[in-house]
Scaffold this active site. Sequence first.
Site, short mmCIF file in Angstrom:
data_model
loop_
_atom_site.label_atom_id
_atom_site.label_comp_id
_atom_site.label_asym_id
_atom_site.label_seq_id
_atom_site.Cartn_x
_atom_site.Cartn_y
_atom_site.Cartn_z
N ILE A 87 0.81 -0.93 -0.01
CA ILE A 87 0.00 -0.07 -0.04
C ILE A 87 0.79 1.55 0.00
O ILE A 87 2.15 1.23 0.49
CB ILE A 87 -0.97 0.08 1.25
N CYS A 88 0.43 2.58 -0.36
CA CYS A 88 1.05 3.54 -0.26
C CYS A 88 -0.30 4.60 -0.15
O CYS A 88 -1.12 4.39 0.44
CB CYS A 88 1.83 3.75 -1.83
N GLN A 89 -0.06 5.87 -0.55
CA GLN A 89 -1.09 7.00 -0.57
C GLN A 89 -1.98 6.75 -1.37
O GLN A 89 -3.22 6.82 -1.16
CB GLN A 89 -0.25 8.34 -0.22
N MET A 116 -3.97 4.55 0.65
CA MET A 116 -4.54 5.20 1.91
C MET A 116 -5.65 6.34 1.93
O MET A 116 -6.35 6.25 2.68
CB MET A 116 -3.28 5.76 3.05
#
Length: 120
Positions: A87-89, A116
């Site tokens: 996952i990242c932003q 996110m």
Amino acid sequence: MEYINYIVILIFLSFILMRFLPTKGVRNISAADLKNELKDRSNKQFVDVRTPGEFKGNHIRGFKNIPLHQLSNKANELTKEQEIIVICQSGMRSQKASKILKKMGFSKVTNVKGGMNAWS
């Protein structure tokens, strides 16, 4: 001369498509699907590829922070036999991280679409 222009345009379009098409062999899930994945954490590794500052500000419990720019050097901290959920932003860095992990021989790689931003 006109043919050269067409060839250059074709190469450019191919490059753009390859950058944004999903990586073969990478599973993509939504933030809602991630909630189900978190219920059964066995045989899974959770990696957040955002910067340490982003991670410190807000993260999902159980995710390990390995910033994207360090992933190649720290991939040895991960087990190739277990699924990796990344996952990242927003989903862009995690997509790139998924490509890197696949090229490094990780077979079960999952990208969280929307990152996110979709989780919140």
